[in-house]
Design a protein around this motif. Structure first.
Motif, PDB file in Angstrom:
ATOM      1  N   GLU A   1       0.828  -1.207   0.000  1.00 43.79           N
ATOM      2  CA  GLU A   1       0.000   0.000   0.000  1.00 43.79           C
ATOM      3  C   GLU A   1       0.863   1.258   0.000  1.00 43.79           C
ATOM      4  N   GLN A   2       1.923   1.237   0.772  1.00 47.13           N
ATOM      5  CA  GLN A   2       2.815   2.389   0.801  1.00 47.13           C
ATOM      6  C   GLN A   2       3.562   2.542  -0.520  1.00 47.13           C
ATOM      7  N   ALA A   3       3.999   1.432  -1.108  1.00 49.26           N
ATOM      8  CA  ALA A   3       4.673   1.488  -2.407  1.00 49.26           C
ATOM      9  C   ALA A   3       3.756   2.086  -3.466  1.00 49.26           C
ATOM     10  N   SER A   4       2.512   1.693  -3.444  1.00 46.13           N
ATOM     11  CA  SER A   4       1.544   2.249  -4.391  1.00 46.13           C
ATOM     12  C   SER A   4       1.341   3.742  -4.156  1.00 46.13           C
ATOM     13  N   ALA A   5       1.333   4.146  -2.899  1.00 43.40           N
ATOM     14  CA  ALA A   5       1.152   5.560  -2.569  1.00 43.40           C
ATOM     15  C   ALA A   5       2.347   6.389  -3.036  1.00 43.40           C
ATOM     16  N   ILE A   6       3.563   5.834  -2.937  1.00 44.10           N
ATOM     17  CA  ILE A   6       4.747   6.548  -3.423  1.00 44.10           C
ATOM     18  C   ILE A   6       4.641   6.770  -4.927  1.00 44.10           C
ATOM     19  N   MET A   7       4.178   5.753  -5.648  1.00 38.95           N
ATOM     20  CA  MET A   7       4.013   5.907  -7.094  1.00 38.95           C
ATOM     21  C   MET A   7       2.890   6.890  -7.416  1.00 38.95           C
ATOM     22  N   ASP A   8       1.848   6.908  -6.602  1.00 36.42           N
ATOM     23  CA  ASP A   8       0.789   7.919  -6.768  1.00 36.42           C
ATOM     24  C   ASP A   8       1.367   9.322  -6.639  1.00 36.42           C
ATOM     25  N   LEU A   9       2.286   9.476  -5.677  1.00 31.03           N
ATOM     26  CA  LEU A   9       2.913  10.783  -5.477  1.00 31.03           C
ATOM     27  C   LEU A   9       3.704  11.202  -6.714  1.00 31.03           C
ATOM     28  N   PHE A  10       4.427  10.249  -7.319  1.00 36.44           N
ATOM     29  CA  PHE A  10       5.158  10.555  -8.548  1.00 36.44           C
ATOM     30  C   PHE A  10       4.204  11.095  -9.618  1.00 36.44           C
ATOM     31  N   GLU A  11       3.078  10.446  -9.771  1.00 35.95           N
ATOM     32  CA  GLU A  11       2.135  10.860 -10.810  1.00 35.95           C
ATOM     33  C   GLU A  11       1.486  12.193 -10.473  1.00 35.95           C
ATOM     34  N   GLU A  12       1.140  12.383  -9.207  1.00 34.78           N
ATOM     35  CA  GLU A  12       0.464  13.613  -8.798  1.00 34.78           C
ATOM     36  C   GLU A  12       1.412  14.813  -8.784  1.00 34.78           C
ATOM     37  N   ARG A  13       2.684  14.569  -8.510  1.00 31.06           N
ATOM     38  CA  ARG A  13       3.661  15.660  -8.402  1.00 31.06           C
ATOM     39  C   ARG A  13       4.807  15.469  -9.407  1.00 31.06           C
ATOM     40  N   TRP A  14       4.422  15.131 -10.627  1.00 26.63           N
ATOM     41  CA  TRP A  14       5.394  14.876 -11.687  1.00 26.63           C
ATOM     42  C   TRP A  14       6.272  16.097 -11.972  1.00 26.63           C
ATOM     43  N   GLU A  15       5.668  17.246 -12.075  1.00 29.41           N
ATOM     44  CA  GLU A  15       6.412  18.463 -12.406  1.00 29.41           C
ATOM     45  C   GLU A  15       7.431  18.797 -11.320  1.00 29.41           C
TER      46      GLU A  15
END
Length: 569
Positions: free
Chosen positions: A415-429
């Motif tokens: 779940e945490q690994a998925s959340a880290i990847m979510d952060l990459f997508e949400e804060r790509w810039e």
């Protein structure tokens, strides 16, 4: 001997890749022929065994290990088979499934040009092959951490001997007496780097090693030993050859490293207390304490050691200590270093000056110390392991290496690994921008920069370690993306890198808030920028390579571990 700098002499055989000549040879403190610990030549000559194991060390649960139950099945074992990558390289097979990018051949050529030879055998790659730079500094040395992506590239391309030579050479250096001024370092300390000196007149090679005494801040590298263990496991996994790891010398080397980091002291936390500048961020950047990069590497190295240590009398003792430490470390990191929207909101509402075993705000963090930027940075869906946690202090900065290694080592739960990847997508810039990948976010500036860095002119805002963009991190991002089932994120990052890296001359790092500009002091033809790109490409082409650098979650490790009443949540 007062100096921590020591030399190794040997007769050179065959050709070497060095341009150096006329260097004076210094008599050694300890020569290969005089070493009692082991014979390098004998180890190198051992035949490589291709052993098919039906069951793997890798996925033994900690609870199984504690009661001596047999090994568990590795998820990657059936998918992974040693062999060359399909990329169009000088040494690869021709089973290409797609037209390789033109950069690939250039990258391999540049990587091979960086090889360093000792007695005619390749033992590593120099940090940078930049002829345009007048000041070489220490960029002509083989750094342990820098060589890791190079080693992975060679392993994935079916060239393990280079990696074997490196592992043995650094293992020899570990056995040397290490002094900084009049202080003797721990026996298990690994060097930050080493340099091979060639004397064409005497036809000898000598090695000079740096254990921190020549570093900018005179700090010993805590991460070198961890990377060595991780790389030994990668070599073993890639080749199927357990004979190297099983040698008494490698077993002893691992135990010495583990003895350093598992020693008892005054610590009340299972994390490792470290000085600033002890890792990839090797200058003063306010990471002293318990930096996420070291804790994640520590966790991964412990897990790798579990699969490599033999179950003899000495090995069993360390296995028991590792199992206990992993239970405590995983709990501590997942509970106190993790930050998401809900946790941020909880910290924002913390009460302070709590005393007793029932305290919620265990580290007495003052809510007013939460920086303003983190409230806007934190998405509703997403999260990450923050930079540091210690009494009355939380460093909320994002650090890429620690979070990616947390995913690969399964320090992060699924779940945490998925959340880290979510952060990459949400804060790509913010985290990727125009060149992957931000080493840290955000940059510190103004008065905070003066206090934290000591007015470091190299770590100005959005430069170098202070929010700079480092192409080498591309391989870690790609590996994390594949493990979490999001290869499209890696593909997008690689596309960005391919648009500029070769044209810009493979810089060490990029500057600017979005990573638009080549770093003001960046070396060109930085070896780990080249190798990081190659590893990322090969991982995407053949995801089974992930098996050598990834560990699956221990299914039987409970997410909440019972502790004494003083740790009750």
């Amino acid at each position: 001997m007062d100096s921590g700098k020591v030399f190794l002499d040997g007769i050179k055989g065959g050709t070497d890749g060095s341009k150096e000549s006329g260097l004076k040879n210094v008599s050694s403190h300890c020569s290969i022929s005089e070493m009692d610990d082991f014979d390098l030549a004998k180890l190198l000559d051992k035949p490589r065994l291709n052993i098919e194991r039906q069951r793997s060390f890798d996925e033994r649960s900690l609870s199984e290990l504690s009661i001596g139950i047999s090994r568990g099945l590795d998820n990657y074992e059936s998918a992974y088979s040693p062999g060359r990558s399909g990329l169009d390289t000088p040494a690869s097979s021709a089973r290409n499934s797609f037209e390789p990018h033109p950069m690939v051949a250039d990258a391999w050529e540049a990587l091979r040009r960086s090889l360093v030879y000792f007695r005619g055998q390749p033992v590593g790659t120099i940090a940078a092959y930049d002829h345009a730079s007048e000041e070489v500094l220490n960029y002509d040395q083989v750094f342990v951490r820098d060589f890791v992506p190079s080693a992975l590239a060679f392993l994935m391309n079916g060239e393990p001997d280079i990696v074997k030579h490196f592992l043995l050479k650094t293992l020899q250096l570990q056995g040397w007496e290490k002094r900084i001024d009049r202080f003797k370092l721990g026996e298990g300390a690994m060097p930050a780097s080493f340099k091979v000196l060639h004397d064409p007149v005497r036809k000898t090679d000598s090695v000079i090693a740096d254990f921190g005494e020549s570093a900018i801040g005179r700090v010993a590298p805590v991460d070198s030993g961890f990377w060595w263990i991780i790389l030994l496991r990668a070599y073993t996994k890639s080749t199927g050859d357990h004979s190297l790891a099983d040698t008494p010398e490698c077993q002893k080397g691992m135990r010495l490293i583990l003895a350093l980091c598992l020693s008892e002291g005054f610590d009340t936390f299972p994390t490792l207390l470290c000085a600033d500048g002890c890792s990839m961020i090797d200058r003063r950047m306010g990471i002293y304490g318990y930096p996420i990069e070291i804790q994640a590497l520590f966790f991964m190295a412990l897990r790798c050691a579990l699969v490599l240590l033999k179950h003899d009398a000495e090995g069993k003792e360390f296995i028991e200590r590792i199992v206990k430490r992993l239970h405590a470390l995983s709990y501590h990191m997942r509970r106190y270093f993790w930050l998401d929207f809900q946790q941020l909101n909880d910290i924002y509402q913390y009460k302070t000056e709590e005393y007793s075993h029932t305290a919620v705000n265990k580290f007495n963090v003052i809510p007013d110390s939460i920086p303003d930027w983190v409230f806007d940075f934190m998405p509703t869906h997403g999260g990450y392991f923050i930079g540091n946690v210690s009494p009355a202090r939380m460093d909320f900065r994002w650090f890429a290496l620690g979070n990616c290694v947390a995913i690969l080592s399964s320090l992060a739960t699924p779940e945490q690994a998925s959340a880290i990847m979510d952060l990459f997508e949400e804060r790509w810039e913010e985290l990727v921008g125009e060149m992957p990948l931000k080493i840290s976010y955000p940059a510190i500036e103004s008065h905070e920069w003066r206090i934290v860095t000591g007015c470091d002119p190299k770590n100005t805002r959005w430069s170098y370690h202070n929010g700079g963009s480092w192409p080498v991190l591309l391989w870690l991002l790609t590996a994390a993306c594949i493990k979490t089932g999001r290869p499209q994120i890696a593909r997008r990052a690689i596309d960005l890198a391919e648009s500029r890296l070769l044209k810009d001359g493979w810089p060490e790092y990029y500057d600017g808030k979005s990573g638009r500009y080549i770093g003001k002091q960046a070396r060109k033809y930085q070896t780990w920028s080249i190798a990081g790109y190659l590893v990322a490409k090969m991982l995407l082409e053949d995801p089974s390579h992930l098996g050598m650098i990834s560990l699956e979650e221990d299914k039987q490790m409970k997410p909440v571990i019972k502790r004494s009443s003083s740790w009750t949540c």
